[in-house]
Enzyme design. Sequence first.
Site, short mmCIF file in Angstrom:
data_model
loop_
_atom_site.label_atom_id
_atom_site.label_comp_id
_atom_site.label_asym_id
_atom_site.label_seq_id
_atom_site.Cartn_x
_atom_site.Cartn_y
_atom_site.Cartn_z
N TYR A 25 29.76 -15.28 30.56
CA TYR A 25 29.96 -13.83 30.59
C TYR A 25 30.50 -13.34 29.25
O TYR A 25 30.03 -12.34 28.70
CB TYR A 25 30.91 -13.46 31.73
CG TYR A 25 31.07 -11.97 31.94
CD1 TYR A 25 30.05 -11.22 32.51
CD2 TYR A 25 32.25 -11.32 31.57
CE1 TYR A 25 30.20 -9.85 32.71
CE2 TYR A 25 32.41 -9.96 31.77
CZ TYR A 25 31.38 -9.23 32.34
OH TYR A 25 31.52 -7.88 32.53
N SER A 55 33.41 -5.66 27.68
CA SER A 55 34.51 -6.27 28.43
C SER A 55 35.55 -6.74 27.44
O SER A 55 35.24 -7.00 26.26
CB SER A 55 34.00 -7.45 29.26
OG SER A 55 35.08 -8.19 29.80
#
Length: 254
Positions: free
Chosen positions: A166, A153
């Site tokens: 995350y 990501s």
Amino acid sequence: MLDYQAKKDLLQHKIILVTGAGDGIGRAAAISYANHGATVILLGRTQAKLEAVYDEIMARNAPEPVIMPLDLATATENDYQHMARLVTLQFGHLDGLLHNAGLLGSLMPLEQLPIATLEQLLQVNVVAQLALTQALLPVLRQAPAASIIFTSSSVGRKGRAYWGAYAISKFATEGMMQVLADECDGSSVRCNSLNPGATRTAMRAEAFPAEDPLTLKTPEQLMPLYLYLMGDDSRHENAQAFSAQPKRPASHLS
């Protein structure tokens, strides 16, 4: 490689395991790999979703996939070893592993992040990935050229406020890929990371509930790079951090 044109038989006779294969990008990747000749092992926690993907692949007259239900939040080392034995007994080798499954968690300041939340995300997004990779490396080494793709990501490459757990898990994913790629350098196994970017998925909607999903690419539109990294055209790629979409404004990053 965003405009890569895969040959129809790119993955012919290859065995590829996809985690999180019941939804979103995992589902699209499983179907795309099957469409290009692969026998896909569908791993996920929801049997009904895996069966739906199985049915869609069969309807396309692609090679019959295999369903392997497994909850990465609760799986044990014995579960991974058992799965690896099944893969070895049934196929003898594994040509590809797409680590796609993951949790988002809640967006909040690190100061307020419950440690239990961090532990849960690390279990699924990091620990389970390593445990699964460890179990499957022996059978991956039996393939002439095996590819491991770790899902990354933008917040795992540059930290961003409120993405705490995350982001931490994705930084760990990038580090895991780099270490494993270095350890596999010169072998028949290659490892790379892939940031899909802002994509029309349920996880994206959870993170950005006010966003118009029609402004985002669908998982199917990202498949050229997923195919490239899994096929033999990428045999020379190792320890690279790929992105499936051009950079977007900061407010739209994934």
